[in-house]
Enzyme design. Structure first.
Site, short mmCIF file in Angstrom:
data_model
loop_
_atom_site.label_atom_id
_atom_site.label_comp_id
_atom_site.label_asym_id
_atom_site.label_seq_id
_atom_site.Cartn_x
_atom_site.Cartn_y
_atom_site.Cartn_z
N LYS A 139 -3.95 1.27 1.88
CA LYS A 139 -5.10 0.97 1.00
C LYS A 139 -6.12 2.12 1.03
O LYS A 139 -6.78 2.39 0.02
CB LYS A 139 -5.76 -0.36 1.39
CG LYS A 139 -4.94 -1.60 1.06
CD LYS A 139 -4.65 -1.80 -0.42
CE LYS A 139 -4.10 -3.20 -0.72
NZ LYS A 139 -3.64 -3.33 -2.12
N TYR A 164 -3.55 -5.79 10.10
CA TYR A 164 -3.38 -5.25 8.73
C TYR A 164 -2.66 -3.90 8.79
O TYR A 164 -1.93 -3.52 7.88
CB TYR A 164 -4.73 -5.16 8.01
CG TYR A 164 -4.61 -5.05 6.50
CD1 TYR A 164 -3.98 -6.03 5.75
CD2 TYR A 164 -5.15 -3.96 5.82
CE1 TYR A 164 -3.87 -5.93 4.37
CE2 TYR A 164 -5.05 -3.84 4.45
CZ TYR A 164 -4.41 -4.83 3.73
OH TYR A 164 -4.30 -4.71 2.35
O1 0WE Z 1 -3.04 -6.70 1.14
C1 0WE Z 1 -2.87 -7.78 1.64
C2 0WE Z 1 -1.46 -8.28 1.98
C3 0WE Z 1 -0.39 -7.44 1.40
C4 0WE Z 1 0.97 -7.68 2.01
C5 0WE Z 1 1.41 -8.92 2.44
C6 0WE Z 1 2.68 -9.06 2.97
C7 0WE Z 1 3.20 -10.35 3.52
C8 0WE Z 1 4.71 -10.43 3.46
C9 0WE Z 1 1.80 -6.60 2.13
N1 0WE Z 1 3.05 -6.71 2.66
C10 0WE Z 1 3.49 -7.91 3.05
N2 0WE Z 1 4.76 -7.97 3.56
C11 0WE Z 1 5.37 -9.14 3.83
O2 0WE Z 1 6.51 -9.16 4.32
N3 0WE Z 1 -3.95 -8.56 1.95
C12 0WE Z 1 -5.28 -8.05 1.71
C13 0WE Z 1 -3.86 -9.90 2.55
C14 0WE Z 1 -3.87 -9.74 4.04
O3 0WE Z 1 -2.76 -9.41 4.70
C15 0WE Z 1 -3.10 -9.30 6.04
C16 0WE Z 1 -4.46 -9.57 6.19
C17 0WE Z 1 -4.96 -9.86 4.91
C18 0WE Z 1 -6.36 -10.19 4.55
C19 0WE Z 1 -2.30 -8.97 7.13
C20 0WE Z 1 -2.89 -8.94 8.40
C21 0WE Z 1 -4.23 -9.19 8.54
C22 0WE Z 1 -5.03 -9.52 7.46
#
Ligand code: 0WE
Length: 273
Positions: free
Chosen positions: A180, A173
């Protein structure tokens, strides 16, 4: 007059239903498609009686948002907004001022970090990836809250989405966790600044949900399985439950709740092991 009656007539004279959003006007940032958390909360806000405007990020998502938001009526305000652009934000709030004249609700459900920053080690985060993640995912809340506040003349509720990676290390993450953490701290400082105007600012920290933002994150399927096995409720959160909490936090039932992070994660956050 008995004291209890004095309260109901003097403090809350027309409060029929504390969980209703009847007559409230809101704006929703972060709908990408029907699986978006922003869409789940928007639907719940709509069902609770709110009238909503929507923004979309880039032409690529315009059609999706028009199709979804259009189901709330053909006069639904739908505007482009790249939250990293001050002129986009100004244009959105100018249109809201013209169409609504005021605002009660604002949902921030926007995050982005460059893909490569979510793959390798956090220690390798580039200056640019760090900047982008914080600009899109955290500073935008400050900018949108500042633009919303002058329209929230009857008070208001600002809601942002967070994730547990803000407070504990979730492998991969990475910089999103740091962004966050900034979003959650920003929520507290905004709550302090805007409290005197009866504007509340809170976060929902959601358990993992299969959205566009989660798709393609390697190991996401395993993460959903891990929650099923390890949360007290032995399952994952469903989008409708984020909607229900979103309605509560937006409603007068939450009138004394501000600056908080509410976990809607089937209890995952309480666990030590
Ligand atoms: O906040 C998020 C994800 C937000 C996010 C997702 C992406 C994917 C595509 C931000 N930036 C990007 N950039 C991209 O190019 N989450 C809470 C979901 C999430 O994302 C993870 C998680 C979880 C849960 C990434 C790694 C590990 C766990």
């Amino acid at each position: 007059m008995p004291l209890i009656q004095a309260w109901s007539t003097l403090i809350a004279p027309t409060k029929a239903n504390t969980m209703s959003l009847n007559g409230k006007l809101g704006i929703v940032f972060g709908v990408a498609n029907k699986r978006s958390i922003a869409w789940a909360i928007a639907q719940a806000w709509h069902k609770a009686g709110a009238r909503l405007a929507f923004t979309y990020q880039g032409e690529r998502l315009k059609e999706n948002v028009e199709e979804l938001a259009g189901t709330f009526g053909s006069d639904t305000l739908i505007l482009p907004c790249d939250v990293t652009r001050d002129d986009d934000i100004a244009a959105v709030f100018k249109a809201i001022t013209e169409k609504f004249g005021k605002l009660h609700l604002m949902l921030h459900s926007v995050a982005f970090a460059p893909r490569d920053a979510l793959e390798g080690q956090f220690v390798n985060t580039s200056r640019e990836a760090f900047r982008i993640a914080h600009d899109v995912s955290a500073y935008s809340l400050v900018a949108l809250a500042r633009a919303s506040a002058p329209l929230m003349t009857d008070g208001g509720s600002i809601l942002a989405m967070s994730y547990y990676g803000a407070e504990k290390v979730v492998p991969h993450y990475n910089v999103m966790g740091v962004a966050k953490a900034s979003l959650e701290a920003s929520t507290r400082y905004l709550a302090y600044d805007l409290g005197p105007k009866k504007i509340r600012v809170n976060c929902i920290s959601a358990g993992p949900v299969n959205t566009l933002a989660a798709r393609g994150i390697s190991g996401f399927g395993e993460m959903l399985k891990h929650y099923e096995e390890h949360t007290p409720l032995k399952r994952n959160v469903v989008p409708e439950e984020l909607g229900a909490t979103g309605v509560f936090l937006a409603s007068d039932g939450a009138a004394a709740i501000t600056g908080q992070v509410i976990y809607v994660d089937c209890g995952y956050q309480i666990m030590g092991m």
